[in-house]
Design an enzyme around this catalytic site. Structure first.
Site, mmCIF file in Angstrom:
data_model
loop_
_atom_site.group_PDB
_atom_site.id
_atom_site.type_symbol
_atom_site.label_atom_id
_atom_site.label_comp_id
_atom_site.label_asym_id
_atom_site.label_seq_id
_atom_site.Cartn_x
_atom_site.Cartn_y
_atom_site.Cartn_z
ATOM 1 N N GLU A 171 3.724 -6.731 1.449
ATOM 2 C CA GLU A 171 3.006 -7.135 0.060
ATOM 3 C C GLU A 171 3.087 -5.756 -0.646
ATOM 4 O OE1 GLU A 171 -0.560 -8.449 1.167
ATOM 5 O OE2 GLU A 171 0.192 -10.331 2.237
ATOM 6 N N PRO A 172 4.389 -5.299 -0.929
ATOM 7 C CA PRO A 172 4.161 -4.014 -1.855
ATOM 8 C C PRO A 172 3.947 -4.389 -3.254
ATOM 9 C CG PRO A 172 6.622 -4.281 -1.484
ATOM 10 C CD PRO A 172 5.798 -5.547 -0.626
ATOM 11 N N GLY A 173 3.344 -3.665 -3.864
ATOM 12 C CA GLY A 173 3.054 -3.877 -5.431
ATOM 13 C C GLY A 173 3.372 -2.560 -6.435
ATOM 14 N N TYR B 181 -10.526 5.857 -11.071
ATOM 15 C CA TYR B 181 -10.101 6.487 -9.875
ATOM 16 C C TYR B 181 -9.902 7.860 -9.898
ATOM 17 C CZ TYR B 181 -8.667 1.559 -9.314
ATOM 18 O OH TYR B 181 -8.557 0.358 -9.583
ATOM 19 N N ARG C 13 -6.884 3.858 -15.047
ATOM 20 C CA ARG C 13 -6.832 4.472 -13.901
ATOM 21 C C ARG C 13 -7.398 5.958 -13.935
ATOM 22 N NH1 ARG C 13 -3.066 5.626 -10.845
ATOM 23 N NH2 ARG C 13 -4.001 4.769 -9.186
ATOM 24 N N TYR D 146 -0.563 -1.612 -12.221
ATOM 25 C CA TYR D 146 -2.082 -1.367 -12.619
ATOM 26 C C TYR D 146 -2.417 -0.552 -13.776
ATOM 27 C CZ TYR D 146 -2.128 -2.499 -7.482
ATOM 28 O OH TYR D 146 -1.907 -3.145 -6.342
ATOM 29 N N GLY E 247 0.781 -1.267 0.147
ATOM 30 C CA GLY E 247 0.150 0.217 0.150
ATOM 31 C C GLY E 247 0.810 1.458 -0.012
ATOM 32 N N CYS F 173 -15.608 5.577 -27.406
ATOM 33 C CA CYS F 173 -16.840 6.043 -27.813
ATOM 34 C C CYS F 173 -17.486 6.497 -26.358
ATOM 35 C CB CYS F 173 -17.552 5.475 -28.683
ATOM 36 S SG CYS F 173 -16.868 5.086 -30.077
HETATM 37 N N1 LLP Z 1 -1.486 -6.815 -0.384
HETATM 38 C C1 LLP Z 1 -2.909 -6.741 -0.851
HETATM 39 C C2 LLP Z 1 -3.861 -8.076 0.297
HETATM 40 C C3 LLP Z 1 -3.696 -6.099 -1.398
HETATM 41 O O1 LLP Z 1 -4.953 -6.201 -1.606
HETATM 42 C C4 LLP Z 1 -3.058 -5.137 -2.318
HETATM 43 C C5 LLP Z 1 -3.810 -4.216 -3.283
HETATM 44 C C6 LLP Z 1 -1.541 -5.138 -2.281
HETATM 45 C C7 LLP Z 1 -0.978 -6.033 -1.115
HETATM 46 C C8 LLP Z 1 -0.682 -4.225 -2.907
HETATM 47 O O2 LLP Z 1 -1.017 -2.804 -2.739
HETATM 48 P P1 LLP Z 1 0.060 -1.640 -3.469
HETATM 49 O O3 LLP Z 1 1.245 -1.925 -2.733
HETATM 50 O O4 LLP Z 1 0.095 -1.968 -4.735
HETATM 51 O O5 LLP Z 1 -0.441 -0.281 -3.009
HETATM 52 N N2 LLP Z 1 -6.090 -0.928 -8.970
HETATM 53 C C9 LLP Z 1 -5.873 0.153 -8.098
HETATM 54 C C10 LLP Z 1 -4.976 -0.519 -6.831
HETATM 55 C C11 LLP Z 1 -5.679 -1.683 -6.100
HETATM 56 C C12 LLP Z 1 -5.011 -2.129 -5.129
HETATM 57 C C13 LLP Z 1 -5.613 -3.247 -4.443
HETATM 58 N N3 LLP Z 1 -4.814 -4.017 -3.654
HETATM 59 C C14 LLP Z 1 -5.212 1.301 -8.548
HETATM 60 O O6 LLP Z 1 -4.972 1.406 -9.945
HETATM 61 O O7 LLP Z 1 -4.739 2.243 -8.168
#
Ligand code: LLP
Length: 423
Positions: free
Chosen positions: A275-277, A318, A314, A375, A239, A346
């Site tokens: 769990e960084p994404g 959002y 996005r 994303y 997050g 469209c």
């Molecule tokens: N762990 C869990 C359980 C999650 O649900 C998520 C993201 C992450 C880790 C990774 O979070 P991050 O580090 O990437 O913030 N599509 C949206 C973001 C959805 C995130 C969903 N869960 C966007 O484009 O902003």
């Protein structure tokens, strides 16, 4: 920091000029920097130095196998939310004991696949899931390590669609109910309680909600230990936000986040997972597009691009901001005027930015969306029968297509006309 900079007036990905990629693969496309991806992984790894830890990349942000392989080679674990993601982790050689399985709706089939293939832990999100998992594990003669995802009722102060830690959200078990659920879990066959999981939302730009949530997790750890559970692992979720608008955003650094982890749960003797994404992949990627037309409307100009909301959803979904820059560097003195930057789909929602100041750009010019590595490609669709755009990975002066644009033939062949409709 990233590796997308102007050199000799041309935007590069590492040592590759973007117009060279455009000439080779056509626009639009996604391009990722290997150096940025590995650097972001290492920054997290270093932020937790001194604590027993595993960085599990949340591959939902970008699950291209080449990206996963790069991170797996650095020692990353993976956070997966479906059979498909699990198989991707396995396909690049990540061992089961470095994969955590998250998500509110795990199916029996997914449980079976993952138990058979090996898993570090299930992050269980509800009591019904716990009962089903116990049943499936017992049938397979397995005992699976679990954490329970607790919902700490903390406001992550982020976009409503990506906040997950409030009691009104569908995620986790209310923290007040946690002791009862752990007591139940401890009695179930096939289940081994190993820790606690929490994830409060995405694109967090303030550390305070983390601190509050982690303090609650610490308190719960002590209570659960007093109840006799061997809590030895804490999954703190992902997050951490990134600067989408470079001119006025400076979210906390992974180092500072690591410090909060240390100060809140660092003395519990637990193994820490995160769990960084987004922070790993977001600023490691651009989407590059071409201007099809510059259109002079009533009181405003439009840049109509060959990329659309189906390629990068996005902004439409959002109201997200992405910095948008010309690939050919404008002169410092170039006048900036406001334009609406839109795609060809469209619907009016197919708008990337309204009244964005840009130097003059015209038909055929290349334009780049920053912070599109997370994303972006993973959320793309073929709406309007627009083919999924290719992904390219750059490492130094080399680049490779890591997912090709499908041909129209491939797209059309996926549909089948039933025999009884053919004449
Ligand atoms: N762990 C869990 C359980 C999650 O649900 C998520 C993201 C992450 C880790 C990774 O979070 P991050 O580090 O990437 O913030 N599509 C949206 C973001 C959805 C995130 C969903 N869960 C966007 O484009 O902003």
């Amino acid at each position: 920091m990233d590796h997308f900079i102007y050199r000799n007036g041309i935007l590069h990905a590492e040592d590759v000029a973007l117009p060279d990629i455009a000439a080779a693969v056509g626009t639009p496309f996604y391009v990722y920097s290997a150096a940025t991806l590995t650097r972001h992984f290492r920054v997290f790894d270093e932020a937790l130095e001194g604590m027993d830890h595993l960085v599990c990349y949340a591959m939902k942000a970008n699950s291209n196998l080449a990206v996963l392989k790069l991170l797996a080679d650095q020692g990353a674990g993976m956070d997966v939310v479906s059979s498909g993601e699990y198989l991707r982790a396995k396909a690049v050689g990540v061992p089961g004991d470095k994969i955590v399985f998250s998500g509110v709706g795990k199916t029996r089939e997914e449980m079976e696949l993952v138990i058979k293939g090996g898993i570090r832990q299930f992050n269980v999100e509800s009591e019904p899931e716990l009962y089903l998992l116990s049943k499936v594990a017992s049938e397979l003669g397995a005992t699976v390590p679990i954490t329970v995802r607790v919902n700490p009722d903390v406001d992550a102060k982020t976009h409503a669609k990506i906040a997950t830690g409030k009691s009104e959200n569908k995620f986790g078990i209310p923290i007040a109910k946690a002791r009862a659920v752990y007591a139940e879990a401890a009695k179930l066959p096939g289940i081994e309680v190993v820790g606690i999981d929490v994830h409060i939302g995405s694109q967090l730009t303030d550390l305070t909600p983390y601190r509050t949530a982690f303090e609650k997790v610490k308190e719960l750890t002590l209570e659960l230990r007093a109840d006799g559970h061997d809590i030895r692992r804490l999954d703190l979720g992902g997050g951490l936000g990134i600067p989408y608008e470079r001119s006025n955003e400076a979210p906390p650094l992974p180092m500072e986040y690591g410090q909060v982890v240390r100060e809140t749960v660092g003395d519990l003797g637990c193994e820490i997972e995160i769990e960084p994404g987004r922070l790993i992949a977001g600023n490691a990627g651009l989407m590059v597009s071409s201007v099809i037309y510059r259109k002079n409307g009533e009181g405003r100009d439009f840049l109509i691009l060959d990329a659309a909301m189906n390629d990068l959803i996005r902004p439409a979904m959002y109201e997200a901001h992405h910095d948008i820059v010309p690939v050919i560097e404008p002169l410092a003195a170039a006048e900036q005027t406001p334009v609406d930057i839109v795609g060809p789909v469209c619907e009016s929602g197919d708008t990337f930015a309204k009244q964005r100041n840009l130097p003059h750009m015209g038909d055929g010019d290349l334009i780049a969306f920053r912070s599109a590595g997370a994303y972006g490609a993973v959320m793309a669709s073929e709406y309007n029968s627009r083919p999924l755009i290719p992904e390219v990975l750059v490492m130094g002066d080399q680049f490779a297509v890591i997912r090709a644009r499908p041909t129209f033939e491939e797209m059309l062949n996926r549909d089948k006309i039933p025999e009884w409709l053919q004449n």
